[in-house]
Design a protein around this motif. Structure first.
Motif, PDB file in Angstrom:
ATOM      1  N   VAL A  54      29.281 -49.606  74.811  1.00 21.41           N
ATOM      2  CA  VAL A  54      29.556 -50.835  74.067  1.00 21.41           C
ATOM      3  C   VAL A  54      28.258 -51.616  73.931  1.00 21.41           C
ATOM      4  CG1 VAL A  54      30.289 -52.106  76.148  1.00 21.41           C
ATOM      5  CG2 VAL A  54      31.004 -52.893  73.899  1.00 21.41           C
ATOM      6  N   GLY A  55      27.946 -51.973  72.698  1.00 19.09           N
ATOM      7  CA  GLY A  55      26.771 -52.795  72.430  1.00 19.09           C
ATOM      8  C   GLY A  55      27.162 -54.259  72.436  1.00 19.09           C
ATOM      9  N   LEU A  56      26.353 -55.066  73.041  1.00 25.92           N
ATOM     10  CA  LEU A  56      26.676 -56.484  73.154  1.00 25.92           C
ATOM     11  C   LEU A  56      25.659 -57.358  72.430  1.00 25.92           C
ATOM     12  CD1 LEU A  56      27.747 -56.528  76.905  1.00 25.92           C
ATOM     13  CD2 LEU A  56      29.221 -56.524  74.891  1.00 25.92           C
ATOM     14  N   SER A  57      25.099 -56.849  71.358  1.00 24.34           N
ATOM     15  CA  SER A  57      24.138 -57.660  70.607  1.00 24.34           C
ATOM     16  C   SER A  57      24.879 -58.693  69.779  1.00 24.34           C
ATOM     17  CB  SER A  57      23.274 -56.783  69.704  1.00 24.34           C
ATOM     18  OG  SER A  57      24.031 -56.299  68.620  1.00 24.34           O
ATOM     19  N   PHE A  58      24.177 -59.706  69.358  1.00 25.37           N
ATOM     20  CA  PHE A  58      24.765 -60.751  68.545  1.00 25.37           C
ATOM     21  C   PHE A  58      23.690 -61.342  67.649  1.00 25.37           C
ATOM     22  CE2 PHE A  58      23.390 -62.447  72.575  1.00 25.37           C
ATOM     23  CZ  PHE A  58      22.604 -63.533  72.216  1.00 25.37           C
ATOM     24  N   ALA A  59      24.128 -61.952  66.583  1.00 24.92           N
ATOM     25  CA  ALA A  59      23.201 -62.612  65.670  1.00 24.92           C
ATOM     26  C   ALA A  59      22.882 -64.007  66.205  1.00 24.92           C
ATOM     27  CB  ALA A  59      23.831 -62.720  64.288  1.00 24.92           C
ATOM     28  N   GLN A  60      21.673 -64.453  65.943  1.00 30.22           N
ATOM     29  CA  GLN A  60      21.294 -65.804  66.341  1.00 30.22           C
ATOM     30  C   GLN A  60      21.184 -66.685  65.110  1.00 30.22           C
ATOM     31  OE1 GLN A  60      17.618 -65.451  68.492  1.00 30.22           O
ATOM     32  NE2 GLN A  60      18.668 -65.263  70.436  1.00 30.22           N
ATOM     33  N   GLY A  61      21.651 -67.915  65.241  1.00 29.44           N
ATOM     34  CA  GLY A  61      21.506 -68.892  64.177  1.00 29.44           C
ATOM     35  C   GLY A  61      20.120 -69.513  64.214  1.00 29.44           C
ATOM     36  N   PRO A  62      19.820 -70.391  63.275  1.00 29.52           N
ATOM     37  CA  PRO A  62      18.498 -71.016  63.215  1.00 29.52           C
ATOM     38  C   PRO A  62      18.157 -71.805  64.477  1.00 29.52           C
ATOM     39  CG  PRO A  62      19.947 -71.869  61.487  1.00 29.52           C
ATOM     40  CD  PRO A  62      20.696 -70.813  62.209  1.00 29.52           C
ATOM     41  N   ASP A  63      19.182 -72.248  65.226  1.00 28.15           N
ATOM     42  CA  ASP A  63      18.919 -72.988  66.457  1.00 28.15           C
ATOM     43  C   ASP A  63      18.775 -72.054  67.663  1.00 28.15           C
ATOM     44  OD1 ASP A  63      21.507 -72.111  66.694  1.00 28.15           O
ATOM     45  OD2 ASP A  63      22.374 -74.075  67.067  1.00 28.15           O
ATOM     46  N   ARG A  64      18.703 -70.734  67.420  1.00 32.78           N
ATOM     47  CA  ARG A  64      18.525 -69.690  68.439  1.00 32.78           C
ATOM     48  C   ARG A  64      19.735 -69.530  69.357  1.00 32.78           C
ATOM     49  NH1 ARG A  64      14.717 -66.348  67.798  1.00 32.78           N
ATOM     50  NH2 ARG A  64      14.331 -66.088  69.986  1.00 32.78           N
ATOM     51  N   ARG A  65      20.900 -70.038  68.915  1.00 36.77           N
ATOM     52  CA  ARG A  65      22.134 -69.889  69.673  1.00 36.77           C
ATOM     53  C   ARG A  65      22.961 -68.779  69.051  1.00 36.77           C
ATOM     54  NH1 ARG A  65      24.605 -75.475  71.436  1.00 36.77           N
ATOM     55  NH2 ARG A  65      25.956 -73.923  72.346  1.00 36.77           N
ATOM     56  N   PRO A  66      23.799 -68.106  69.854  1.00 42.90           N
ATOM     57  CA  PRO A  66      24.645 -67.044  69.277  1.00 42.90           C
ATOM     58  C   PRO A  66      25.490 -67.576  68.131  1.00 42.90           C
ATOM     59  CG  PRO A  66      24.776 -67.042  71.664  1.00 42.90           C
ATOM     60  CD  PRO A  66      24.009 -68.281  71.271  1.00 42.90           C
ATOM     61  N   ARG A  67      25.618 -66.771  67.103  1.00 43.45           N
ATOM     62  CA  ARG A  67      26.385 -67.121  65.913  1.00 43.45           C
ATOM     63  C   ARG A  67      27.564 -66.159  65.813  1.00 43.45           C
ATOM     64  NH1 ARG A  67      22.549 -66.461  61.552  1.00 43.45           N
ATOM     65  NH2 ARG A  67      23.165 -64.302  61.573  1.00 43.45           N
ATOM     66  N   ALA A  68      28.720 -66.665  65.510  1.00 44.14           N
ATOM     67  CA  ALA A  68      29.914 -65.825  65.349  1.00 44.14           C
ATOM     68  C   ALA A  68      29.710 -64.897  64.154  1.00 44.14           C
ATOM     69  CB  ALA A  68      31.142 -66.686  65.140  1.00 44.14           C
TER      70      ALA A  68
END
Length: 120
Positions: free
Chosen positions: A97-111
């Motif tokens: 299982v990969g647990l990567s996520f996209a980051q928003g411009p504020d460097r916080r995880p983005r849904a």
């Protein structure tokens, strides 16, 4: 990083427990990492849980071929992930299982964008 979920999809990968890839109607999938690969079929519509978190109608891969991805009861000895090469030979891994996520411009995880995922 990876956001893919792949599970053993037939007995030939060496696992006594597996999700039956022959029941999956999605397209073929192949994922390559620096240490190995897995390939099989996309399965759709299952509920996938990790701890207390569940996602309904999730798409994932059920792999029918793999190299250095699965440590199971009967993983072939010539595979780098065979139990005989592991320090804990009975700590089986029947998927990844990969647990990567996209980051928003504020460097916080983005849904994730559920509309884009559903269209893919």
């Amino acid at each position: 990083g990876s956001a893919s979920l792949g599970v053993a999809g037939n007995a030939s990968v060496g696992c006594d427990e597996y999700y039956d890839a022959s029941a999956c109607r999605g397209p073929p999938i192949s994922v390559t990492y620096g240490s190995g690969f897995w390939a099989g079929r996309v399965c759709e519509g299952a509920t996938v849980s990790l701890g207390n978190y569940s996602v309904a109608n999730y798409s994932f891969g059920a792999y029918e071929r793999q190299q250095a991805m699965t440590t199971c009861e009967r993983t072939p000895p010539d595979d780098a992930s065979s139990p005989e090469h592991m320090t804990r030979p009975t700590a089986y891994m029947q998927g990844i299982v990969g647990l990567s996520f996209a980051q928003g411009p504020d460097r916080r995880p983005r849904a994730p964008d559920r509309g884009a995922a559903a269209a893919a």
